[in-house]
Scaffold this active site. Sequence first.
Site, PDB file in Angstrom:
ATOM      1  N   LYS A 159       1.189   4.206  -2.876  1.00 46.58           N
ATOM      2  CA  LYS A 159       0.852   5.581  -2.538  1.00 46.58           C
ATOM      3  C   LYS A 159       2.012   6.541  -2.807  1.00 46.58           C
ATOM      4  CE  LYS A 159      -3.432   5.179  -1.300  1.00 46.58           C
ATOM      5  NZ  LYS A 159      -4.471   5.660  -2.254  1.00 46.58           N
TER       6      LYS A 159
ATOM      7  N   TYR B 216       0.833  -1.201   0.000  1.00 50.92           N
ATOM      8  CA  TYR B 216       0.000   0.000   0.000  1.00 50.92           C
ATOM      9  C   TYR B 216       0.871   1.256   0.000  1.00 50.92           C
ATOM     10  CZ  TYR B 216      -3.506   3.331   1.813  1.00 50.92           C
ATOM     11  OH  TYR B 216      -4.337   4.413   1.996  1.00 50.92           O
TER      12      TYR B 216
END
Length: 297
Positions: free
Chosen positions: A169, A165
């Site tokens: 990002k 993640y």
Amino acid sequence: MDLSFDGRVAVVTGAGGGLGRAHALELGRRGAKVVVNDMGTSLSGDGVESGRAAIVVKEIEALGGTAVADVNSVATTEGGEALIQTAVSAFGRVDVVVNNAGILRDRTFQNTGPDDVDPVLDVHLKGAFNVTRPAWRIFREQGFGRVVVTSSSAGFFGNFGQASYASAKMGLIGLIKVLAIEGRKYDIKANAVGPVALTRMTEGFENPLADRLDPALVSSVVAYLCHDSCELSGEVLSAGAGRVARVFVGMTRGYVNGSLSAEDVRDHLAEVFDDTGYQVPGNSMAEMELLAEMLGK
């Protein structure tokens, strides 16, 4: 509301709930025609509940706005193309893309496998490519466009168990930096928001500010970044609980030695890390210019 979106068409991905829903409602009540994109998957990206986008469309219409639902997957190039075509078919144009769709498959790094990495990158990072690229062609032709991506403090600063993640990002920050440069002469602005909000992604985390983390407070920042009057581009804004702050990558002046050795690095770490008079290069070449200045060339 002097920041109006009358005549503008906005595409918001992952808009069936949480932050995306709040963004879609905010843009819709300010006059934008909104394409509400959401497949209706679970937090991990499994299953399909296609009616979620349609519910948000009805909410926008109840506010006096105009919207259509879209259930294409942002994780594929075909889905991204189809999503932008939904906007063009319904409203004749597209002016704003808010890349908000996301899933979570958190694992500690030693337990992270391809099934925990590929789908996350496909939705967050590749999804932004898949949706923005077909919109980009339109933006260039019409000489206007606004792109907002949803990044995260997990990418800026790291977070336990979120290697995939966080990587996705932070990859989005590199994307908007390049889009800001390439879009400059076409009045295309590209920025990122790092939200701090109470959504299904943050449920279960201990947070003493939970009752103040209304997603709508993030949407106010997103709306500004999407507006015609916004001059920011290539910037990252942290937004949550009514606070807005700039997040940036800076560079210290560092230590220079034309005969640099490993021992020199060890012995001069204090100078390497001294952030007095730090710089924020506008692009990669700007770093070279700063280095040339320090070397007296």
